[in-house]
Structure formats: C-alpha cells, structure tokens
Design a protein around this motif. Structure first.
Motif, PDB file in Angstrom:
ATOM      1  N   THR A   1      24.470  62.544 -13.011  1.00 39.44           N
ATOM      2  CA  THR A   1      24.341  63.246 -14.645  1.00 39.44           C
ATOM      3  C   THR A   1      22.718  64.091 -14.857  1.00 39.44           C
ATOM      4  O   THR A   1      21.921  63.713 -15.015  1.00 39.44           O
ATOM      5  N   LEU A   2      23.238  65.535 -15.417  1.00 42.49           N
ATOM      6  CA  LEU A   2      22.173  66.480 -15.628  1.00 42.49           C
ATOM      7  C   LEU A   2      21.758  65.344 -17.545  1.00 42.49           C
ATOM      8  O   LEU A   2      19.988  65.448 -17.401  1.00 42.49           O
ATOM      9  N   ASP A   3      22.304  64.735 -17.692  1.00 41.05           N
ATOM     10  CA  ASP A   3      22.002  63.757 -19.430  1.00 41.05           C
ATOM     11  C   ASP A   3      22.005  62.970 -18.894  1.00 41.05           C
ATOM     12  O   ASP A   3      22.637  62.026 -18.790  1.00 41.05           O
ATOM     13  N   GLU A   4      20.618  61.928 -18.674  1.00 40.07           N
ATOM     14  CA  GLU A   4      21.138  60.381 -18.198  1.00 40.07           C
ATOM     15  C   GLU A   4      21.850  59.675 -19.365  1.00 40.07           C
ATOM     16  O   GLU A   4      21.875  58.633 -19.204  1.00 40.07           O
ATOM     17  N   THR A   5      20.601  60.649 -20.929  1.00 43.92           N
ATOM     18  CA  THR A   5      21.287  59.242 -21.836  1.00 43.92           C
ATOM     19  C   THR A   5      23.229  59.403 -22.240  1.00 43.92           C
ATOM     20  O   THR A   5      23.531  59.233 -23.306  1.00 43.92           O
ATOM     21  N   ARG A   6      23.425  60.135 -21.396  1.00 46.92           N
ATOM     22  CA  ARG A   6      25.179  60.024 -21.563  1.00 46.92           C
ATOM     23  C   ARG A   6      25.750  59.310 -20.147  1.00 46.92           C
ATOM     24  O   ARG A   6      26.040  60.354 -19.388  1.00 46.92           O
ATOM     25  N   SER A   7      26.076  58.670 -20.224  1.00 47.35           N
ATOM     26  CA  SER A   7      26.566  57.611 -18.961  1.00 47.35           C
ATOM     27  C   SER A   7      27.893  58.405 -17.996  1.00 47.35           C
ATOM     28  O   SER A   7      28.777  58.399 -19.326  1.00 47.35           O
ATOM     29  N   GLN A   8      27.832  58.881 -17.592  1.00 45.97           N
ATOM     30  CA  GLN A   8      29.465  58.950 -17.124  1.00 45.97           C
ATOM     31  C   GLN A   8      29.365  58.128 -16.008  1.00 45.97           C
ATOM     32  O   GLN A   8      28.950  57.319 -15.161  1.00 45.97           O
TER      33      GLN A   8
ATOM     34  N   TYR B   1      16.213  66.688 -24.916  1.00 42.86           N
ATOM     35  CA  TYR B   1      16.337  67.270 -25.698  1.00 42.86           C
ATOM     36  C   TYR B   1      16.897  68.836 -25.029  1.00 42.86           C
ATOM     37  O   TYR B   1      18.118  69.108 -24.912  1.00 42.86           O
ATOM     38  N   PHE B   2      16.112  69.478 -24.252  1.00 40.61           N
ATOM     39  CA  PHE B   2      16.565  70.307 -23.827  1.00 40.61           C
ATOM     40  C   PHE B   2      18.312  70.093 -22.292  1.00 40.61           C
ATOM     41  O   PHE B   2      19.041  70.655 -22.473  1.00 40.61           O
ATOM     42  N   LYS B   3      17.958  68.974 -21.576  1.00 40.75           N
ATOM     43  CA  LYS B   3      19.150  68.502 -20.789  1.00 40.75           C
ATOM     44  C   LYS B   3      20.384  68.222 -21.886  1.00 40.75           C
ATOM     45  O   LYS B   3      21.832  68.654 -21.469  1.00 40.75           O
ATOM     46  N   ARG B   4      20.222  67.049 -22.861  1.00 40.01           N
ATOM     47  CA  ARG B   4      20.855  66.636 -23.879  1.00 40.01           C
ATOM     48  C   ARG B   4      21.865  67.950 -24.341  1.00 40.01           C
ATOM     49  O   ARG B   4      23.285  68.092 -24.600  1.00 40.01           O
ATOM     50  N   ALA B   5      21.155  68.826 -24.472  1.00 40.86           N
ATOM     51  CA  ALA B   5      21.802  70.484 -24.964  1.00 40.86           C
ATOM     52  C   ALA B   5      22.408  70.781 -23.791  1.00 40.86           C
ATOM     53  O   ALA B   5      24.068  71.572 -24.933  1.00 40.86           O
ATOM     54  N   ALA B   6      22.455  71.334 -23.408  1.00 43.94           N
ATOM     55  CA  ALA B   6      23.308  71.985 -22.219  1.00 43.94           C
ATOM     56  C   ALA B   6      24.334  71.096 -21.458  1.00 43.94           C
ATOM     57  O   ALA B   6      25.178  71.671 -20.981  1.00 43.94           O
ATOM     58  N   ALA B   7      24.420  69.527 -21.085  1.00 46.19           N
ATOM     59  CA  ALA B   7      25.160  69.003 -20.332  1.00 46.19           C
ATOM     60  C   ALA B   7      26.340  68.772 -22.270  1.00 46.19           C
ATOM     61  O   ALA B   7      26.771  68.523 -21.653  1.00 46.19           O
ATOM     62  N   ASP B   8      25.724  68.554 -23.282  1.00 43.62           N
ATOM     63  CA  ASP B   8      26.974  68.130 -24.293  1.00 43.62           C
ATOM     64  C   ASP B   8      27.774  69.831 -23.970  1.00 43.62           C
ATOM     65  O   ASP B   8      28.764  69.580 -24.282  1.00 43.62           O
ATOM     66  N   GLU B   9      26.764  71.456 -23.796  1.00 45.13           N
ATOM     67  CA  GLU B   9      28.600  71.901 -23.751  1.00 45.13           C
ATOM     68  C   GLU B   9      28.694  72.314 -23.089  1.00 45.13           C
ATOM     69  O   GLU B   9      30.524  72.586 -23.010  1.00 45.13           O
ATOM     70  N   LEU B  10      28.733  71.301 -21.625  1.00 45.17           N
ATOM     71  CA  LEU B  10      29.410  71.417 -20.753  1.00 45.17           C
ATOM     72  C   LEU B  10      30.030  70.223 -20.961  1.00 45.17           C
ATOM     73  O   LEU B  10      31.484  70.926 -20.511  1.00 45.17           O
TER      74      LEU B  10
END
Length: 396
Positions: free
Chosen positions: A216-223, A359-368
C-alpha cells in the motif's frame, strides 16, 4: 450546543496522547508496520487493557466503556496525530458497530466482549474498491451494486444441504484483512433474480480462506486481499426480511466519517506543528526561514484551514450526520498540511529518513480509500437536496 469537553473526555485525550508520545514515534511506526500483523501488538494490548480503546464506544453490558462517538473521535484524533498503525479503525469503528446493530443477542454476547477486551480484532470486507460507497459516504448504497452484482463478481453465499452458509469470491483493500481474527464479509444471497446483500461472520482461521497482505501507499494502514473458496460463514443477524443491512452500513459510515475526520485533523495538526518547529530552526541568508513573510503567510493560512477542519470534525462527533462533509474538510486540511510540510522541509521532506512523507502518504491514501473529496461533498449535497427540483425553483 456546548462545545466544551468534559473532564472525562480531556482525560481520555491526555492519557492517550502521553502513551503514544512515549511508544509511537516515527521510528516506532516504521518498526511496527514491518511486523507480520502490521502493528505493534504489545502496544495494542496496552491500549486495550489500560484505556479500553477497542470498546470505548461499546455498551457496558458487553464489556465496553459506554462512551459515545465524541470520545471515540477524540481518541482517533490522537491516533491520527501519531499515525498509529493499529486495528482501531477496522475493529472499533467499522466492525463492532455492525455487530451491535445487526447481530442476534447471542452473537452480540459472544463477540462484543472479546472485541471490547482487545482479544479479538475484526474488520469489514466488501468486494472491489467500494468501501466508501458501501458505507454510504460517496453515494447511495441501497442498490447493492457496490457488492459486485448478483450473477458474478464480489462474494456469493449459498446454503449447503446441511443448512450452513458457504461463501465464494474475493474482496480487496480490506483494512487489516491479513491479521483480523474476525471478518464481516458482505456477500450476495438469493441468486441473480432475487439478489440480496447480507453480512457473514467468518473466523480468520476458517478453512478455505486465503488472505494476502497488499503493498500500500500508506504502510500505516494495512490492507489485504481475501479469497473465499467454499468457506463456511455465520449469518450476522437472524436473516429476516426486515433486517436493514444497507441502513446499518450507512449509519456505521456516518460514525466512521466523523472518526476519520478527527483522525485527519490530528495528523494535519501534527504535520503543521512539526513544520513550524522546523522553520524556526532552519536558517537561510543568515536568518530563520520562518521569519520570511511568505512563509508566515503560508503557515497562517494553513493554521486557519486546520482549525476550521477541527471545528467541523468536533461538530460531526456531536452530530455524525455531518460526518461526510467533515471528512472532506479534514482530508483537504491534511493534504494541504502534508504538502506544505514536504515543501518547507526542502529536500529532506520526502526522504525515508524524515517523517514528513508519512503524513503526505496518509493524506493521499485516505482520499483514495474514503473519497475522493468532491464525491463526499457531492453526495452530501444530493442528500440535502441542494441540486434537486426545489433548488431549481430558488430565484437567482
């Protein structure tokens, strides 16, 4: 409306903030996401044992703390500030409310105390990339098209001769799907002509269940991607004709949006604070770059945006009906704060050694995953009737 927090709410925020400040720094985050489960299991155990975090918004009769969405949102603001990798969103915000809303008395008594004590993590699995639509955030979910169609695609559920339900199909982008000990799987029943979407409880170790952690783009949100091949599942609820799965999903979506909005605000505020601290120290032409008027203006505008998003998030915690709009504003603020953090940190802002890129990756991944922002706002406008026949009659 009284916007002041109670002493109990302030204590929840303070205690969680102090614990995460000690055990969830940038290096801790990087270490946690590389574990097999994708989070620090020991820290999650402490959050459950000492703060009751998984059961914060569950009724006391099921071992929960008995708090409201407001307390859960405040907790999410602090976990967002630290970018905490944890099963909190999947377990406490998505899965537990669905069990409480749709489960039978026996299912609630069996499952919710385990979730509240942190002994079971759980998640919601919907086919494809339709989580935001399934939760009613970016469109109406009542038609069930988000579940993949009745004839093919998505997950199908059929009754076996022995009366048990058997599940077939797959779902992707399942939050913590590779590690959750309990999955709520949305599946079609009734064939093509009378297709109906219901939720089924599937243990994480069920025979025929295959789970693959995704990059995932944001590793802090495992999928993860889950595949079901003749997997036995237990119907959530009694299966009666009047069970409102779509309504329960939409109600859960409103609460989730409020929590996600608070989480985004926490992350945005932390990114802003780190940037302000940096521009006070970084010197150029013999003076701190924070003293330049252009930098001051950019940070002042960003501060106003973050504070506005925080106000919207707090309102949504009091009235989850405003959750989608608050989430849109929170995601906007996080994207702006993260972008400014990367730019004002200069060349180090997007290196793995620096936390700004997280933080940048969290922002992008959450919107996706939960947006995009324009669809969140568009659906909220449709629900309010802003562009309906009545709006057309309003004189220009």
């Amino acid at each position: 409306m009284d916007a002041a927090f109670t002493a109990e709410q302030d204590e929840i925020r303070r205690t969680l903030h102090e614990l995460l400040a000690k055990h969830c720094g940038p290096q801790d985050v990087r270490s946690a996401v590389r574990t097999p489960v994708g989070h620090d299991a020991a820290l999650w155990g402490r959050l459950a044992a000492e703060l009751g975090l998984p059961g914060l918004a569950l009724p006391e009769e099921y071992g929960g703390v008995g708090c409201t969405t407001a307390e859960l949102a405040l907790a999410c603001e602090e976990t967002g500030r630290a970018l905490l990798p944890s099963p909190l969103l999947a377990t406490a915000v998505l899965a537990a409310p669905l069990v409480a809303a749709l489960g039978t008395d026996a299912q609630r008594s069996d499952l919710l105390p385990l979730i509240a004590r942190g002994e079971r993590t759980a998640t919601l699995a919907v086919p494809g990339t339709s989580l935001a639509l399934a939760l009613g955030l970016t469109g109406a979910n009542a038609d069930g098209e988000w579940a993949g169609g009745g004839r093919a695609g998505g997950v199908q559920a059929k009754r076996a001769p022995d009366g048990a339900w058997r599940l077939y199909g797959e779902a992707g982008q399942v939050l913590d799907g590779h590690s959750a000990q309990l999955l709520l799987v949305a599946a079609h029943t009734g064939g093509f002509a009378r297709s109906r979407t219901l939720l089924f409880v599937v243990p994480g170790d069920a025979e025929g269940l295959r789970r693959t952690r995704q990059t995932t783009l944001d590793e802090t949100r495992s999928q993860a991607r889950i595949q079901l091949r003749d997997v036995e599942g237990e119907l959530l609820g009694d299966g009666g004709d009047f069970i409102d799965v779509h309504g329960a999903l939409a109600a859960t979506g409103r609460t989730a949006a409020a929590c996600l909005a608070a989480e985004a605000v926490g992350a945005a505020a932390e990114a802003l604070e780190r940037t302000v601290a940096y521009v006070k120290e970084r010197e150029q032409f013999g003076r701190a770059i924070g003293s330049f008027q252009a930098v001051k203006h950019r940070l002042a505008d960003l501060y106003v945006q973050v504070q506005a998003a925080r106000s919207a998030a707090y309102y949504a915690a009091w009235d989850p009906g405003a959750g989608a709009l608050a989430l849109a504003q929170g995601l906007d603020a996080l994207r702006s704060a993260a972008s400014e953090a990367v730019q004002l940190h200069g060349g180090i802002g997007f290196t793995w050694e620096h936390e700004a890129h997280l933080y940048f990756k969290r922002a992008a991944a959450d919107e996706l995953l939960f947006g995009p922002v324009h669809r969140l706002r568009g659906h909220a406008a449709d629900q309010a009737g802003l562009f309906g026949p009545a709006a057309a009659e309003v004189p220009a």
